[in-house]
Scaffold this motif. Structure first.
Motif, PDB file in Angstrom:
ATOM      1  N   PHE A 149       9.301  83.543  60.774  1.00 37.37           N
ATOM      2  CA  PHE A 149      10.444  84.391  60.016  1.00 37.37           C
ATOM      3  C   PHE A 149       9.487  85.476  59.980  1.00 37.37           C
ATOM      4  O   PHE A 149      10.125  86.579  60.220  1.00 37.37           O
ATOM      5  CB  PHE A 149      10.764  83.650  58.766  1.00 37.37           C
ATOM      6  CG  PHE A 149      11.464  84.647  57.966  1.00 37.37           C
ATOM      7  CD1 PHE A 149      12.951  84.936  58.270  1.00 37.37           C
ATOM      8  CD2 PHE A 149      10.706  85.432  56.959  1.00 37.37           C
ATOM      9  CE1 PHE A 149      13.501  85.901  57.511  1.00 37.37           C
ATOM     10  CE2 PHE A 149      11.600  86.467  56.170  1.00 37.37           C
ATOM     11  CZ  PHE A 149      12.938  86.471  56.309  1.00 37.37           C
ATOM     12  N   THR A 162      16.532  82.526  53.645  1.00 33.04           N
ATOM     13  CA  THR A 162      16.344  83.260  54.997  1.00 33.04           C
ATOM     14  C   THR A 162      15.600  82.519  56.065  1.00 33.04           C
ATOM     15  O   THR A 162      15.675  82.594  57.267  1.00 33.04           O
ATOM     16  CB  THR A 162      15.640  84.712  54.685  1.00 33.04           C
ATOM     17  OG1 THR A 162      14.524  84.527  53.920  1.00 33.04           O
ATOM     18  CG2 THR A 162      16.482  85.537  53.820  1.00 33.04           C
ATOM     19  N   PHE A 208      17.215  81.555  59.474  1.00 32.07           N
ATOM     20  CA  PHE A 208      16.549  82.076  60.768  1.00 32.07           C
ATOM     21  C   PHE A 208      16.152  80.754  61.580  1.00 32.07           C
ATOM     22  O   PHE A 208      16.385  80.968  62.967  1.00 32.07           O
ATOM     23  CB  PHE A 208      15.325  83.047  60.493  1.00 32.07           C
ATOM     24  CG  PHE A 208      14.672  83.365  61.517  1.00 32.07           C
ATOM     25  CD1 PHE A 208      15.369  84.506  62.432  1.00 32.07           C
ATOM     26  CD2 PHE A 208      13.475  83.105  62.265  1.00 32.07           C
ATOM     27  CE1 PHE A 208      14.722  85.061  63.634  1.00 32.07           C
ATOM     28  CE2 PHE A 208      12.701  83.540  63.080  1.00 32.07           C
ATOM     29  CZ  PHE A 208      13.457  84.466  63.929  1.00 32.07           C
ATOM     30  N   CYS A 268      19.387  79.151  63.029  1.00 34.97           N
ATOM     31  CA  CYS A 268      19.930  80.176  63.886  1.00 34.97           C
ATOM     32  C   CYS A 268      21.408  79.796  63.955  1.00 34.97           C
ATOM     33  O   CYS A 268      21.808  79.544  65.217  1.00 34.97           O
ATOM     34  CB  CYS A 268      19.325  80.339  65.320  1.00 34.97           C
ATOM     35  SG  CYS A 268      19.820  81.825  66.031  1.00 34.97           S
ATOM     36  N   SER A 293      24.100  84.672  64.469  1.00 34.38           N
ATOM     37  CA  SER A 293      23.157  85.917  64.669  1.00 34.38           C
ATOM     38  C   SER A 293      23.922  87.066  64.740  1.00 34.38           C
ATOM     39  O   SER A 293      25.057  87.121  65.010  1.00 34.38           O
ATOM     40  CB  SER A 293      22.814  85.523  66.190  1.00 34.38           C
ATOM     41  OG  SER A 293      21.819  86.297  66.593  1.00 34.38           O
ATOM     42  N   ALA A 335      18.470  89.155  56.737  1.00 35.39           N
ATOM     43  CA  ALA A 335      17.060  88.869  55.951  1.00 35.39           C
ATOM     44  C   ALA A 335      16.926  89.645  54.773  1.00 35.39           C
ATOM     45  O   ALA A 335      15.914  89.611  54.045  1.00 35.39           O
ATOM     46  CB  ALA A 335      15.905  89.073  56.965  1.00 35.39           C
ATOM     47  N   CYS A 368      17.915  85.896  66.657  1.00 36.03           N
ATOM     48  CA  CYS A 368      17.517  84.705  66.682  1.00 36.03           C
ATOM     49  C   CYS A 368      17.774  83.837  67.680  1.00 36.03           C
ATOM     50  O   CYS A 368      18.738  84.105  68.541  1.00 36.03           O
ATOM     51  CB  CYS A 368      17.542  83.803  65.357  1.00 36.03           C
ATOM     52  SG  CYS A 368      19.441  83.344  65.223  1.00 36.03           S
TER      53      CYS A 368
END
Lengths: 81, 486
Positions: free
Chosen positions: A24, A50, A54, A57, A60, A64, A72
């Motif tokens: 990340f 977050t 991430f 995923c 998308s 963040a 991602c």
């Protein structure tokens, strides 16, 4: 000794989290041109945090925070390595 | 005295503290080791998706109107295993159906309303199951049931990440095979991959007793049955991210080719019809492998129904994808496909074979080609077509998505759309097709509600078989889709 214990305790608690968090932070630095320190602060824990968002995923881009939206890749969605 | 006592107590406390710390350290080491062991044993990670979709479909042609309003359920369960840094496994089990479909009982199947408790066996299907193995830093092998469906721009509709490898216009089918990727450039900005994929089709009637298609050839043995149709794909994939004015750019160039794919055989591949006629085991009369006995034929005559149709197909596809163009929250995708079909023979060919007594062959049948070829009614024909797909999506500040899509297919376009959500062959339309949708993520993006509309204005007829003719067909669909990813 106390600090070693604290370190080991933290390590044991977050070992599974660490790889995902590194990914990340790297993504925030690469894609949003933030500093590593800022990226660290943007890494929030938990299933809806977050880092996990991430990693999983499921949508998308991943928001963040601080205007940073991460593209991602979901594992197993493409050929190659 | 006091000093001595204090010193003694201090040393004692220190020794005790060190011993206690050592115990705690040992305990932590044990716990970390147990965690690492558990992590190593828990190799598989699971996720999945559940979707419910309602379609209101209306077809209009020649002053007639047909409607269909199905609710469908799509379920998939994903599993992945990171066996080592160089070896991974990805799998997906999937199921889709019209909910509570009582019509199934009329098709010789069981009721859906007691499916899981009626000893029916598993009816989840393997959608993906492939390994990813890094042979070198720049070379990777994939083998198994590959992620060939749900490719770009499928991810636009629900605001997810890229979900498949092949662009939607390439070949929308679940393919088993092998892929070898060479990635000469891979850094944080650029990634270039060159890829070759081999996913052959088979048409071999195989059973576990080792009889290769015995049933299909009327009990005969011998001959070449295990027939393979090679299917090759070459792919170039360039990813740029982040670029100066976009978040990411993707280009996929793909060439697909297979030759001599036979379809709809009702007798085994490669079987010489004369073998069937002359076989002593058949007695020389009236045996029709693969179909009902045709009564009333002259003596010593066989009537065979089958297909000698085979065809070549190839396509060249270029797909471009721009994410967050000029930082405006707009994604844009364009795909182009050129397809070529070369058809030989006929489906549903009726063949009469006359024999004389003793099984010796006097005449090889009179072919009556009652059926058609691919996109033609000629014995041999070659046709080419084109497809264009433009997709645009806007990501609103409140995290919703609104999108639009335009598709155009020419007269002899031949794509294979087998896995998209729509029921009307949107991405095979020979004419103009339009799609608009609005997607609302909620529950921390784990759920999405999508409402959409499609219109297909056909210039030419649908389907694979037979000549392509002018069409006035119009199809509209209003749909809503609720998706939950976990």
């Amino acid at each position: 000794m106390k600090w070693i214990l604290v370190f080991l305790l933290a390590l044991s608690s977050f070992s599974a989290f660490a790889g995902a968090k590194e990914d990340f932070v790297k993504a925030v630095v690469d894609q949003c041109k933030k500093s590593a320190d800022d990226a660290e602060k943007m890494a929030t824990p938990g299933r809806t945090g977050t880092v996990i968002q991430f990693k999983l995923c499921q949508s998308s881009p991943v928001d963040a925070g601080e205007g940073c939206k991460l593209t991602c890749t979901k594992d197993g969605s493409n050929l190659g390595n | 005295m006091n000093k001595k006592l204090i010193s003694t107590l201090a040393v004692g406390a220190l020794v005790s503290g060190v011993a206690s710390a050592q115990d705690k350290l040992k305990s932590l080491e044990d716990r970390i080791e147990a965690l690492e062991t558990e992590k190593s044993l828990s190799l598989l990670k699971f996720g999945g998706s559940l979707r419910m979709r309602y379609d209101n479909i209306k077809k209009e042609e020649d002053n007639t109107e047909d409607k269909f309003n199905p609710i469908r359920l799509f379920f998939s369960l994903d599993a992945s295993a990171n066996v080592s840094p160089k070896l991974n496994f990805y799998g997906r089990l999937g199921s889709s159906y019209v909910i509570n479909n009582m019509e199934l009982q009329n098709n010789g199947q069981k009721l859906p309303t007691n499916a899981s408790r009626d000893h029916r066996g598993p009816e989840l299907y393997l959608e993906r199951a492939f390994l990813a193995y890094s042979l070198l830093d720049t070379v990777a092998l994939n083998a198994g049931r590959l992620p060939t469906i749900d490719g770009p721009p499928y991810e636009y509709y629900d605001g997810i990440s890229r979900a498949g490898s092949y662009p939607a216009l390439a070949y929308d089918a679940q393919l088993d095979g092998f892929a070898l990727s060479y990635t000469p450039i891979k850094n944080k900005t650029y990634e270039l991959a060159l890829r070759g994929i081999y996913a052959p089709f088979y048409n071999s009637a195989f059973d576990v007793n080792g009889d290769y298609g015995a049933a299909e050839r009327g009990g005969l043995t011998g001959g070449d049955l295990a027939e393979q149709t090679p299917f090759y794909t070459l792919m170039t994939e360039l990813t740029v991210k982040p670029a100066a004015i976009i978040d990411s750019f993707l280009f996929v160039g793909q060439y697909n080719n297979f030759s001599h794919l036979r379809t709809n055989d009702v007798i085994a591949r490669g079987t010489d019809l004369r073998l069937v006629a002359s076989s002593p085991s058949l007695g020389g009369t009236g045996i029709q492998p693969g179909g009902a006995l045709n009564a009333g034929l002259p003596a010593n005559t066989l009537y065979l129904q089958g297909s000698n149709l085979d065809f070549d197909w190839n396509s060249a596809v270029a797909a471009f994808d721009f994410k967050n163009v000029a930082k405006t929250n707009i994604d844009f995708s364009f795909s182009y496909a050129h397809t070529t079909v070369e058809s030989r023979g006929y489906i549903e060919q009726n063949t009469t074979i006359n024999t004389i007594s003793g099984g010796a062959l006097a005449e090889i049948g009179n072919a009556i080609h009652a059926g058609h070829g691919i996109l033609t009614d000629k014995a041999a024909d070659k046709n080419e077509g084109d497809a264009y797909l433009f997709t645009l999506k806007y990501h609103t500040p409140w995290n919703h998505h609104v999108g639009g899509e335009y598709f155009h297919g020419t007269k002899y376009l031949q794509l294979f759309e087998q896995n998209s959500d729509n029921l009307t062959g949107f991405y095979m339309t020979r004419g103009n097709a339009y799609h608009a949708w609005y997607t609302m993520p909620f529950a921390q993006d784990a759920m999405r509600l999508r409402i959409g509309y499609t219109l297909q204005d056909h210039d030419y007829s649908k389907g694979y078989y037979g000549p392509v003719t002018k069409s006035e067909l119009k199809e509209t669909t209003i749909y809503s889709s609720l998706r939950f990813d976990f």
